[in-house]
Design an enzyme around this catalytic site. Structure first.
Site, short mmCIF file in Angstrom:
data_model
loop_
_atom_site.label_atom_id
_atom_site.label_comp_id
_atom_site.label_asym_id
_atom_site.label_seq_id
_atom_site.Cartn_x
_atom_site.Cartn_y
_atom_site.Cartn_z
N CYS A 25 0.91 -1.30 0.15
CA CYS A 25 0.14 -0.11 0.13
C CYS A 25 0.99 1.31 0.11
O CYS A 25 1.73 1.39 0.85
CB CYS A 25 -0.76 -0.15 1.14
N CYS B 64 0.34 3.11 3.72
CA CYS B 64 0.73 2.61 5.01
C CYS B 64 1.77 1.53 4.63
O CYS B 64 2.51 1.13 5.92
CB CYS B 64 -0.35 2.10 5.87
N CYS C 272 -7.21 -1.13 1.22
CA CYS C 272 -6.33 -1.47 2.32
C CYS C 272 -7.15 -1.49 3.85
O CYS C 272 -7.80 -0.56 4.05
CB CYS C 272 -5.22 -0.35 2.47
N CYS D 194 -5.53 1.17 6.25
CA CYS D 194 -5.69 2.68 6.25
C CYS D 194 -6.78 3.24 5.50
O CYS D 194 -7.04 4.42 5.32
CB CYS D 194 -4.41 3.40 5.53
N CYS E 190 -8.20 -5.60 -10.11
CA CYS E 190 -7.74 -4.64 -11.10
C CYS E 190 -7.12 -3.43 -10.13
O CYS E 190 -8.02 -2.79 -9.50
CB CYS E 190 -8.87 -4.37 -12.02
#
Length: 135
Positions: free
Chosen positions: A48, A51, A97, A100, A120
């Site tokens: 991510c 984070c 995510c 976060c 995707c």
């Protein structure tokens, strides 16, 4: 999705580029075939951008021909979270995510075996970490 006017988002604005912020924090989408990871074939982990949580592994990446990095599975079952997205007048499954709440992209039921799924994902929501030589 977070409200970009919320003062708690100041840290995200300082950490991310404006394009990353628009996609990851405001639910935007990068244009197809524009992302730096769409054609990437390197071995490693996609994290991510907000984070650093490990989300996808290069071993699950495939060329979907859609113009976005595509994966048939996340690194673990709990690596990503999903929710229904009814924007744009259609029903889709948004991927974000779980740590976060950063927007990653969408998942569709038209991927390859063994899962039949196509995650995707926007390159702007990811940070690639090459797998190092451990020996």
């Amino acid at each position: 999705m977070t409200d970009s006017r919320d003062p708690r988002n100041t840290d995200w604005r300082q950490q991310l580029t404006p394009a990353q912020y628009r996609v990851a924090r405001e639910g935007g989408t990068e244009p197809p075939f524009s992302g730096e990871y769409n054609d990437l074939k390197a071995d490693g982990v996609f994290r991510c951008v907000c984070c650093g949580r490990p989300l996808f592994d290069s071993e699950q990446k495939f060329d979907s021909g859609t113009g976005w990095p595509s994966f048939w599975a996340p690194t673990r079952d709990d690596a990503v979270a999903t929710e229904t997205d009814s924007s744009l007048g259609m029903r889709r499954t948004e991927v974000h995510c779980p740590d976060c709440q950063g927007h990653l992209g969408h998942v569709f039921p038209d991927g390859p075996k063994p899962t039949g799924l196509r995650y995707c994902i926007n390159s702007l929501s990811l940070q690639f970490e090459p797998r190092g030589d451990s020996g």
